[in-house]
Design an enzyme around this catalytic site. Structure first.
Site, PDB file in Angstrom:
ATOM      1  N   GLU A 105     -21.397  54.098 -57.569  1.00  0.00           N
ATOM      2  CA  GLU A 105     -20.962  52.928 -56.818  1.00  0.00           C
ATOM      3  C   GLU A 105     -21.801  51.708 -57.213  1.00  0.00           C
ATOM      4  O   GLU A 105     -23.024  51.818 -57.303  1.00  0.00           O
ATOM      5  CB  GLU A 105     -21.234  53.220 -55.341  1.00  0.00           C
ATOM      6  CG  GLU A 105     -20.071  52.998 -54.477  1.00  0.00           C
ATOM      7  CD  GLU A 105     -20.403  53.263 -53.023  1.00  0.00           C
ATOM      8  OE1 GLU A 105     -21.499  53.720 -52.694  1.00  0.00           O
ATOM      9  OE2 GLU A 105     -19.519  52.995 -52.225  1.00  0.00           O
ATOM     10  N   GLU A 127     -18.240  58.865 -43.032  1.00  0.00           N
ATOM     11  CA  GLU A 127     -17.455  57.988 -43.928  1.00  0.00           C
ATOM     12  C   GLU A 127     -18.442  57.449 -44.940  1.00  0.00           C
ATOM     13  O   GLU A 127     -19.285  56.613 -44.596  1.00  0.00           O
ATOM     14  CB  GLU A 127     -16.853  56.806 -43.146  1.00  0.00           C
ATOM     15  CG  GLU A 127     -15.931  57.185 -42.020  1.00  0.00           C
ATOM     16  CD  GLU A 127     -14.534  57.520 -42.493  1.00  0.00           C
ATOM     17  OE1 GLU A 127     -14.300  57.550 -43.716  1.00  0.00           O
ATOM     18  OE2 GLU A 127     -13.682  57.773 -41.631  1.00  0.00           O
ATOM     19  N   GLY A 137     -25.761  60.068 -45.710  1.00  0.00           N
ATOM     20  CA  GLY A 137     -24.810  61.026 -45.129  1.00  0.00           C
ATOM     21  C   GLY A 137     -25.259  62.460 -45.342  1.00  0.00           C
ATOM     22  O   GLY A 137     -25.150  63.306 -44.447  1.00  0.00           O
ATOM     23  N   CYS A 146     -16.361  50.024 -49.442  1.00  0.00           N
ATOM     24  CA  CYS A 146     -16.532  51.406 -49.908  1.00  0.00           C
ATOM     25  C   CYS A 146     -15.289  51.887 -50.655  1.00  0.00           C
ATOM     26  O   CYS A 146     -15.381  52.706 -51.553  1.00  0.00           O
ATOM     27  CB  CYS A 146     -16.814  52.305 -48.719  1.00  0.00           C
ATOM     28  SG  CYS A 146     -15.654  52.004 -47.393  1.00  0.00           S
ATOM     29  N   LYS A 206     -25.880  52.041 -33.512  1.00  0.00           N
ATOM     30  CA  LYS A 206     -26.914  51.319 -34.274  1.00  0.00           C
ATOM     31  C   LYS A 206     -26.278  50.544 -35.420  1.00  0.00           C
ATOM     32  O   LYS A 206     -25.740  51.121 -36.356  1.00  0.00           O
ATOM     33  CB  LYS A 206     -27.964  52.263 -34.864  1.00  0.00           C
ATOM     34  CG  LYS A 206     -29.114  51.420 -35.449  1.00  0.00           C
ATOM     35  CD  LYS A 206     -29.992  52.155 -36.426  1.00  0.00           C
ATOM     36  CE  LYS A 206     -29.727  51.853 -37.879  1.00  0.00           C
ATOM     37  NZ  LYS A 206     -29.917  50.477 -38.313  1.00  0.00           N
ATOM     38  N   THR A 232     -23.604  57.838 -49.259  1.00  0.00           N
ATOM     39  CA  THR A 232     -23.522  59.292 -49.396  1.00  0.00           C
ATOM     40  C   THR A 232     -24.920  59.899 -49.282  1.00  0.00           C
ATOM     41  O   THR A 232     -25.100  60.968 -48.682  1.00  0.00           O
ATOM     42  CB  THR A 232     -22.860  59.650 -50.742  1.00  0.00           C
ATOM     43  OG1 THR A 232     -21.517  59.129 -50.700  1.00  0.00           O
ATOM     44  CG2 THR A 232     -22.808  61.140 -50.983  1.00  0.00           C
TER      45      THR A 232
HETATM   46  P1  NAP Z   1     -26.955  53.197 -45.647  1.00  0.00           P
HETATM   47  O1  NAP Z   1     -28.251  52.859 -46.221  1.00  0.00           O
HETATM   48  O2  NAP Z   1     -26.501  54.606 -45.692  1.00  0.00           O
HETATM   49  O3  NAP Z   1     -27.006  52.667 -44.148  1.00  0.00           O
HETATM   50  C1  NAP Z   1     -25.981  52.870 -43.209  1.00  0.00           C
HETATM   51  C2  NAP Z   1     -26.593  52.896 -41.823  1.00  0.00           C
HETATM   52  O4  NAP Z   1     -27.439  54.037 -41.688  1.00  0.00           O
HETATM   53  C3  NAP Z   1     -27.475  51.690 -41.513  1.00  0.00           C
HETATM   54  O5  NAP Z   1     -27.347  51.380 -40.150  1.00  0.00           O
HETATM   55  C4  NAP Z   1     -28.851  52.235 -41.826  1.00  0.00           C
HETATM   56  O6  NAP Z   1     -29.883  51.535 -41.218  1.00  0.00           O
HETATM   57  C5  NAP Z   1     -28.743  53.645 -41.300  1.00  0.00           C
HETATM   58  N1  NAP Z   1     -29.697  54.595 -41.868  1.00  0.00           N
HETATM   59  C6  NAP Z   1     -30.461  54.473 -42.978  1.00  0.00           C
HETATM   60  N2  NAP Z   1     -31.188  55.597 -43.163  1.00  0.00           N
HETATM   61  C7  NAP Z   1     -30.880  56.434 -42.149  1.00  0.00           C
HETATM   62  C8  NAP Z   1     -31.283  57.765 -41.793  1.00  0.00           C
HETATM   63  N3  NAP Z   1     -32.142  58.449 -42.525  1.00  0.00           N
HETATM   64  N4  NAP Z   1     -30.743  58.327 -40.688  1.00  0.00           N
HETATM   65  C9  NAP Z   1     -29.846  57.660 -39.938  1.00  0.00           C
HETATM   66  N5  NAP Z   1     -29.433  56.410 -40.227  1.00  0.00           N
HETATM   67  C10 NAP Z   1     -29.925  55.810 -41.323  1.00  0.00           C
HETATM   68  O7  NAP Z   1     -25.789  52.392 -46.292  1.00  0.00           O
HETATM   69  P2  NAP Z   1     -25.720  50.832 -46.495  1.00  0.00           P
HETATM   70  O8  NAP Z   1     -26.559  50.472 -47.662  1.00  0.00           O
HETATM   71  O9  NAP Z   1     -26.007  50.157 -45.220  1.00  0.00           O
HETATM   72  O10 NAP Z   1     -24.156  50.643 -46.834  1.00  0.00           O
HETATM   73  C11 NAP Z   1     -23.615  50.813 -48.099  1.00  0.00           C
HETATM   74  C12 NAP Z   1     -23.004  52.177 -48.270  1.00  0.00           C
HETATM   75  O11 NAP Z   1     -22.118  52.484 -47.201  1.00  0.00           O
HETATM   76  C13 NAP Z   1     -22.190  52.283 -49.505  1.00  0.00           C
HETATM   77  O12 NAP Z   1     -22.518  53.445 -50.186  1.00  0.00           O
HETATM   78  C14 NAP Z   1     -20.745  52.345 -49.002  1.00  0.00           C
HETATM   79  O13 NAP Z   1     -19.846  52.988 -49.823  1.00  0.00           O
HETATM   80  C15 NAP Z   1     -20.889  53.002 -47.714  1.00  0.00           C
HETATM   81  N6  NAP Z   1     -19.805  52.619 -46.806  1.00  0.00           N
HETATM   82  C16 NAP Z   1     -18.811  53.524 -46.557  1.00  0.00           C
HETATM   83  C17 NAP Z   1     -17.748  53.205 -45.715  1.00  0.00           C
HETATM   84  C18 NAP Z   1     -16.645  54.181 -45.418  1.00  0.00           C
HETATM   85  O14 NAP Z   1     -15.855  53.933 -44.521  1.00  0.00           O
HETATM   86  N7  NAP Z   1     -16.547  55.278 -46.105  1.00  0.00           N
HETATM   87  C19 NAP Z   1     -17.711  51.951 -45.107  1.00  0.00           C
HETATM   88  C20 NAP Z   1     -18.740  51.048 -45.383  1.00  0.00           C
HETATM   89  C21 NAP Z   1     -19.786  51.411 -46.237  1.00  0.00           C
HETATM   90  P3  NAP Z   1     -30.540  50.306 -42.035  1.00  0.00           P
HETATM   91  O15 NAP Z   1     -29.516  49.248 -42.107  1.00  0.00           O
HETATM   92  O16 NAP Z   1     -31.692  49.913 -41.204  1.00  0.00           O
HETATM   93  O17 NAP Z   1     -30.924  50.837 -43.365  1.00  0.00           O
END
Ligand code: NAP
Ligand code: MG
Length: 513
Positions: free
Chosen positions: A423, A292, A275, A326, A218, A272
């Site tokens: 962050e 991650e 996660g 990230c 996804k 997080t």
């Molecule tokens: P996010 O809100 O956690 O979303 C990540 C993914 O999870 C998206 O596909 C999102 O869908 C989906 N999602 C949202 N709620 C969910 C749930 N309850 N259950 C399962 N999936 C769900 O994060 P983001 O705002 O897209 O990305 C930014 C964050 O990602 C930052 O905190 C960054 O540090 C972290 N990040 C970490 C890494 C790493 O390698 N450690 C790499 C990149 C980013 P939607 O898009 O529809 O919300």
């Protein structure tokens, strides 16, 4: 001398220096003081030949299918705020169909296929990605707002490299773990964020497939377009149906993957916060999990560091890619004796950064991925000002349309400020000072995160000392934000667990008999 500016044409750029200063400022300083006036002519990447489809369906069982909800949501270009496509809104029923297709493919074809045959498919996918690299880079920039320089020079080459690297492992898994019998896990559910859309898809799919698993992926809701172009490539490579399924949608679509009972392995990259929700949902089930998550990396500059080089490392570490990384070096620790030259050079360098059209090859900072993310950055910057830190932003004209944020840094930051703890995920740096390397180490580690860190010093021994004591999964010395598929990536503490990339990354998709 006339008060009018004098134009010096230098081939690619035009330096507009006020004539009154030009004669008296030494050339090098002139660069530093007037480089904000370097004006380039626009150099937009031509993209009239590249088509974004008006509508993208789900990719299940090797076919593009309509979502069971019949609903689609808009995907916009964050640099123009204009809608350029509609994306299918996948439901739990679609996820169920995708998991069933993945299970069938695992049992009938992919799980049984010898590694050398799987490797051929991965090589084919890698070559097709290479062939279509330019188009994919343009689409990535149009859909997500990142600069064409970044998507063309970094994201896409790494996407292909991940497939090539893992294609090479497919028939060598037995040699990777001598004396053990590696077996695939089954069906992998994979959920990715918006900051490196295609690269995160490659990080997830390539090792899973090399190890013999099938996948349900996804993408993030704001950046689904390139994932669907990848689906076309998978079909073109004749990947057996159901081996990879892509279900677009919102958070609830992701949750449906997480909670599906027939998933064997979950891999998540994102915040997080999400996660933690996933870890709770998976607790007590047989599902294997890797996470991650976020980061608040320390970039430590010691007094013996090559400062100009370090400044470039800082720029690369937090400003390129709009700070949407990230592992961004978002906390800068500078040794007290060199604070003044570092801040001065940082101000100068920030003044040279060009913010604007992501498709212009001269742009350094493109568009913030979404209105929502721009709001989060603004809120964090306000909190920094309210808590008493001092903000620097160069005079820079932002485009009137689209989501943009000027490169910024804070001084006068203390460890307890929110901007030093949380962050920001934007082009905003928090600068702090330290007296001894021991102090830097203690404060760098004083965070709930532990994804990455950077060290700048002239002494190899100091790099070694700091790197071995920093609690972070990736540590760069004398550089920043460099990636390679052979190098494992992942976090400590609230930055997650498990590794992606390298031999260690294979373990996330295998059981060892
Ligand atoms: P996010 O809100 O956690 O979303 C990540 C993914 O999870 C998206 O596909 C999102 O869908 C989906 N999602 C949202 N709620 C969910 C749930 N309850 N259950 C399962 N999936 C769900 O994060 P983001 O705002 O897209 O990305 C930014 C964050 O990602 C930052 O905190 C960054 O540090 C972290 N990040 C970490 C890494 C790493 O390698 N450690 C790499 C990149 C980013 P939607 O898009 O529809 O919300
Ligand atoms: Mg978009």
């Amino acid at each position: 001398m006339s008060k009018k500016s004098k134009k010096l044409t230098t081939g690619v750029a035009t330096l507009v220096a006020p004539a009154s200063h030009a004669a008296i400022v030494p050339v090098r300083d002139r660069h530093l003081r007037f480089n904000e006036r370097w004006n380039y002519s626009p150099a937009p990447e031509v993209h009239t030949d590249i088509k974004i489809q008006p509508r993208y369906d789900l990719f299940i069982g090797g076919k593009f299918v309509k979502p069971s909800s019949g609903k689609y949501f808009p995907s916009i270009n964050p640099a123009t705020e204009k809608q350029h496509a509609e994306i299918a809104q996948g439901t739990a029923a679609d996820v169920d169909k995708a998991v069933k297709a993945a299970r069938r493919a695992y049992e009938k074809t992919w799980g049984k296929m010898p590694g050398r045959e799987r490797g051929k498919y991965l090589f084919r996918i890698a070559r097709l990605l290479q062939e279509k690299m330019r188009d994919l880079a343009v689409i990535e920039s149009l859909d997500g707002g990142k600069t064409i320089r970044e998507s063309r020079n970094i994201d896409l080459p790494l996407v292909a490299a991940h497939f090539f690297y893992h294609a090479g492992w497919a028939d060598k898994l037995d040699y990777a773990f001598p004396g053990r019998k590696p077996q695939p896990l089954g069906v992998a559910g994979q959920i990715i964020p918006w900051n490196f859309p295609l690269l995160m898809a490659a990080w997830k799919l390539a090792p899973a497939l090399a190890c013999g698993n099938t996948c349900v992926l996804k993408p993030a809701e704001t950046t689904s377009v390139t994932a669907m172009h990848l689906a076309e490539i998978l079909a073109e490579a004749d990947l057996p149906e159901g081996v990879v399924n892509i279900v677009t949608g919102f958070g609830d679509t992701g949750a449906a993957i997480v909670n599906h009972p027939d998933i064997d392995k979950l891999a998540f990259t994102g915040s997080t916060e999400v996660g933690k929700i996933i870890a709770k949902s998976v607790a007590g089930t047989r599902k294997k999990l890797t996470l991650e998550l976020g980061g608040k990396a320390a970039n430590i500059i010691c007094e013996d560091a090559p400062i100009d080089q370090a400044i470039e490392g800082i720029i690369q570490g937090i400003y390129f890619n709009q700070g949407h990384v990230c592992c961004a070096g978002s906390r800068l620790f500078v040794q007290e004796s060199i604070v003044e030259p570092v801040i001065r050079r940082l101000r100068n360098r920030l003044s040279t950064l060009r913010v604007g059209d992501p498709l212009d090859k001269n742009t350094d900072i493109g568009a913030i991925n979404s209105r929502e993310q721009l709001g989060k950055i603004r809120e964090m910057v306000e909190s920094g000002k309210k808590e008493g830190a001092e903000l620097f932003q160069p005079a820079c004209k932002l485009p009137s349309k689209g989501f943009f944020f000027a490169p910024s840094f804070f001084t006068g930051v203390t460890d307890s400020h929110r901007i030093a703890q949380e962050e920001i995920f934007g082009p905003v740096l928090s600068v702090m000072t330290f007296r001894t390397p021991e102090e830097a180490l203690e404060r760098a580690n004083n965070t709930p995160y532990g994804l990455s860190a950077g060290v700048w010093t002239d002494k190899g021994s100091k790099v070694f000392k700091l790197a071995t004591q920093l609690r972070a999964g990736v540590i760069w010395a004398e550089t920043y934000n460099k990636f390679d598929p052979a190098s494992p990536f992942g976090g400590y503490k609230e930055s997650g667990f498990g590794r992606e990339g390298g031999k260690q990354g294979l373990l996330s998709y295998l059981k060892l008999g």
